[in-house]
Scaffold this active site. Structure first.
Site: not given
Ligand code: AGP
Length: 629
Positions: A101, A27, A506
Site C-alpha cells: 500500500n 476501502r 452524499k
Molecule cells: C465522505 O462521504 C467521503 N467519502 C469523503 O469525502 C471523506 O469524508 C474524506 O475522504 C475524508 O476522509 P476522512 O474523514 O477519513 O479524513
C-alpha cells in the site's frame, strides 16, 4: 484505498485471506489478489480485476493450498486495473512475493536501474520495483561470505538474511509504504514493513495475522500491535518480532482490540450505509459519554494534552480536513465562533499543506478525520507540527496514523464506519465540535446558564435523531419521484449552509447525480440559472433567525418552476401549497440542526442511489481512506 492481509499459522491461509479482503472492500478497490506457499514450496498466485467474488471464483476453480499467504485489494494509481497490475507482485525469479500500500515516488529511476541489472518487469506498477529490489538484495547477501551478513538485532538466525534483504532495500524507497513480503524459500516467515501506510499485526496462538486495518482481525484475535513508521515485523506462526529499521529490536506494545464481529457485519440491514445511518442515536451517545460536565456547565476531554491556562491563551483555531470532515469543520467554525468568540479558519488539508499561510504562536490546529489516514490531512498536520504548533485530531479510528501522530485529540467513538459515504462519523464530528465549542466558550466568556442550556440540548440530541429516522418511509417515496433527475441543488443558510454542502456530496458520491450545495442566498449569484422543472432543490428550512430569508429564496426557486423538497422542523400549513415535497424532522436548537437535518439528507441520497441500482457501500472510483494525495 488499497488493503493488505497476511497469514501464517497452522490452518489453510486462503479462507482468512479471502474473508479479510472482503472486510477491506469498503476501502475501495478495483482488483484483488492472493499468493500462498504450498507445502512443496510452490508459490500459488491468483489475481482478478473487479470484485473479490471474481477472485474467489478463480480460487474455487484452482485451489491455493498453504498455511502462509498474503492478499491485497488494489486501488489503481500506477497502471490500469488489470490482472498484471494487481498484487501480489513477484520479484527476482519468482522467489519473492509482495503486497504494498502506498506510492513509491522514485520507482522510475529504480526500475531503470533494475532493468539494467537484468530484472524483467511484468506490470506498470511502482510495487514491482520493491519486489525486485528485495530479490536483488537477497541475491547479493547469498553470494556474500557468511561473515559479511550484518547481525540483525535479535532476529532468528535462520531468517536473518531475509530480514536483512528487506531492511537493506527500504532506504532506497522514496514515498510511502505498508508492505508484506513472503519468500518462496521460507515457508514460516512473513516480513511486514511500514512507512506512512498503516499496518497492524494480530497476535494469535500458533498463527499470526497482518492487515492494513483491524477489520480483518476481528473475531480472530483481540491482541494487536500497531507497526510504526520505519519498523519491520518478522512474523512466523509462533512469534512476532518487531525491529526498527536502523536501531534493532524493540519491544512492541500489545493492545486490546475492542471491536466485535457485529461491528464489521451488516446485521440484517441491506447495506452498511443504512446500518450506520440507524446507528446515529447510539454513536452520538457514545461521543458524549463521560464528556458533559453538568456541575461546571462545560465539557471535558482527556486527551487535549494542554492545560486550561494554555488553552485559555489560544487566540485562533485552524480546522483542517477533507470531504465530509471538511463540512464538519465549516460547522465547527460557526459553533466555536458563536460560543467561544474565537476566530476560526477552515482549510482544505490539501491546500494547507502547500500554502504556507502565516500562523502565529497562539494558534491551535485541529485535523478532523474519520479514518485518521487521509494523506492530505496527515501531511497538513505534520507540516503544522514541524512549524512548532500544537496539533490535535478529531478522529474516529483508534490507533490510526493521525491519532498517533497528533499531539492530542478527541476520539469520536462512532465505531467502525464501513460504508464509503460517511454518515455516523459526520454527526459525531458535529457533536464533538459542539462540545469543544462549549469547552472553549466556558474557558472564556460563556455564562454558566448558557453552558447548562447547551448541555440540555446536547443530551436531548440522540432522541431527536431517533425521531428524525422516522422520515425514512417518506424519504423513500420522494427518492423514487426524483431518481431520474440529473441535477440537484441543496440550499441552506447559517448552520445549515455546511449541511447543504454535505447533502449534495452524499447524493453525488453514491448516486452519481450531479448536485451542488450553496448558501441559499448565493443562489441568485449564478446557480439560479440551473433552476428548471427538472432540477429539484432541497431546502433546509429549520426555524432560526434566517427562516424567513430562506423562505424568500425558496419562493424564488418556485417562481421559476423548480421542484422543491423542503426539510422542515415545524409544520407550516402554507408550505403545503408552496413546496412539492415535505420532510419533517424534530425541532432542536439551531446549533444542533445540522445533526438532525443530516438524517433525511443521508436517507434521501441512500434511497435515490438504491432506486438507480447503485452500489451504495462501494461507489465507483471512491475509497474510504484516501491514502494518496
Ligand atoms: C465522505 O462521504 C467521503 N467519502 C469523503 O469525502 C471523506 O469524508 C474524506 O475522504 C475524508 O476522509 P476522512 O474523514 O477519513 O479524513
Amino acid at each position: 484505498m488499497c488493503g493488505i492481509v497476511g497469514y501464517v499459522g497452522n490452518q489453510d491461509a486462503c479462507p482468512f485471506l479471502l474473508t479479510g479482503l472482503r472486510r477491506l472492500e469498503y476501502r475501495g478497490y478495483d482488483s484483488a489478489g492472493i499468493a500462498t506457499l504450498g507445502e512443496s514450496g510452490h508459490l500459488h498466485l491468483a489475481r482478478a480485476v473487479g470484485r473479490i467474488e471474481a477472485l474467489a471464483e478463480r480460487i474455487a476453480g484452482a485451489p491455493m493450498p498453504g498455511v502462509i499467504g498474503i492478499g491485497h485489494t488494489r486501488w489503481a494509481t500506477h497502471g490500469a486495473a488489470t490482472p498484471e497490475n494487481a498484487h501480489p507482485h513477484l520479484g527476482g525469479a519468482g522467489n519473492v512475493a509482495i503486497v504494498h500500500n502506498g506510492v513509491i515516488e522514485n520507482y522510475q529511476i529504480l526500475k531503470e536501474m533494475l532493468i539494467e541489472k537484468g530484472y524483467q518487469f511484468h506490470s506498470a506498477t511502482d510495487t514491482e520495483v520493491i519486489a525486485h529490489l528485495i530479490a536483488d538484495a537477497l541475491k547479493t547477501l547469498m553470494e556474500a561470505p557468511a561473515s559479511a551478513l550484518p547481525r540483525q538485532g535479535g532476529t532468528d538466525g535462520r531468517n536473518a538474511m531475509f530480514v536483512e534483504a528487506v531492511r537493506a532495500s527500504l532506504p532506497s524507497l522514496r514515498g510511502t509504504y505498508g508492505l508484506v513480503v513472503m519468500f518462496r524459500d521460507r515457508p514460516d516467515l512473513l516480513i511486514a514493513a511500514r512507512c506512512g501506510s498503516p499496518l497492524v499485526l494480530g497476535v494469535g496462538r500458533g498463527e499470526q495475522f497482518i492487515a492494513s486495518d483491524t477489520s480483518p482481525l476481528v473475531g480472530h484475535t483481540d491482541r494487536i500491535i500497531y507497526l510504526a513508521d520505519h519498523q519491520l515485523a518478522v512474523v512466523s506462526k509462533d512469534s512476532i518480532q518487531v525491529v526498527h529499521r536502523d536501531q534493532g529490536r524493540i519491544r512492541p506494545e500489545v493492545r486490546i482490540l475492542e471491536a466485535q464481529d457485529n461491528d464489521v457485519s451488516c446485521e440484517g440491514y441491506a447495506h452498511y450505509m443504512l446500518k450506520e445511518i440507524y446507528e446515529q442515536p447510539t454513536s452520538l451517545r457514545n461521543a458524549m459519554r463521560g464528556r458533559l460536565d453538568r456541575e461546571n456547565a462545560t465539557s471535558k476531554f482527556g486527551g487535549l494534552n494542554l492545560t486550561p491556562s494554555q488553552l485559555r491563551s489560544i487566540n485562533r483555531i485552524i480546522l483542517t480536513a477533507c470531504g465530509t470532515s471538511w463540512h464538519s469543520a465549516l460547522t465547527g467554525e460557526y459553533l466555536i465562533e458563536e460560543f467561544a468568540r474565537l476566530p476560526v479558519e477552515v482549510e482544505y488539508a490539501s491546500e494547507l499543506r502547500y500554502r504556507n499561510p502565516p500562523v502565529d504562536h497562539d494558534t491551535l490546529i485541529f485535523g478532523i478525520t474519520q479514518s485518521g489516514e487521509t494523506a492530505d490531512t496527515l501531511a497538513a498536520l505534520r507540516e503544522m507540527k514541524r512549524k512548532g504548533h500544537h496539533t490535535l485530531a478529531i478522529c474516529n479510528v483508534i490507533g490510526s496514523s493521525i491519532a498517533q501522530e497528533a499531539d492530542g485529540g478527541v476520539y469520536l467513538h462512532a465505531g467502525p464506519e464501513i460504508g464509503v459515504a460517511s454518515t455516523k462519523a459526520f454527526t459525531s464530528q458535529l457533536c464533538v465540535l459542539a462540545m469543544l465549542a462549549l469547552y472553549f466558550g466556558r474557558l472564556r466568556h460563556l455564562s454558566y446558564e448558557a453552558g447548562q442550556r447547551i448541555i440540555d440540548n446536547l443530551e436531548a440530541l440522540p432522541d431527536a435523531v431517533e425521531k428524525a429516522l422516522e422520515c425514512n418511509a417518506v424519504t423513500r417515496v420522494i427518492a423514487d419521484k426524483y431518481k431520474d433527475a440529473t441535477n440537484f441543488l441543496y440550499l441552506g443558510r447559517h448552520y445549515n449552509f455546511p449541511t447543504a454542502l454535505e447533502g449534495a456530496l452524499k447524493l453525488k458520491e453514491i448516486s452519481y447525480i450531479h448536485a451542488e450545495g450553496y448558501p441559499a442566498a448565493e443562489m441568485k449569484h449564478g446557480p439560479i440559472a440551473l433552476v428548471d422543472e427538472h432540477t429539484p432543490s432541497v431546502f433546509l428550512l429549520s426555524r432560526s433567525h434566517v427562516y424567513d430569508k430562506v423562505m424568500s429564496n425558496l419562493q424564488e426557486v418556485k417562481a421559476r418552476g423548480g421542484p422543491v423538497i423542503a426539510i422542515v422542523d415545524q409544520y407550516d400549513k402554507k408550505l403545503e401549497s408552496l413546496v412539492d415535497d415535505l420532510i419533517e424532522i424534530p425541532a432542536v436548537e439551531d446549533f444542533l440542526q445540522p445533526v438532525v437535518a443530516a438524517i433525511p439528507l443521508q436517507l434521501l441520497a441512500y434511497h435515490i442511489a438504491i432506486a438507480r441500482g447503485c452500489d451504495v457501500d462501494k461507489p465507483r472510483n471512491l475509497a474510504k481512506s484516501v491514502t494518496v494525495e
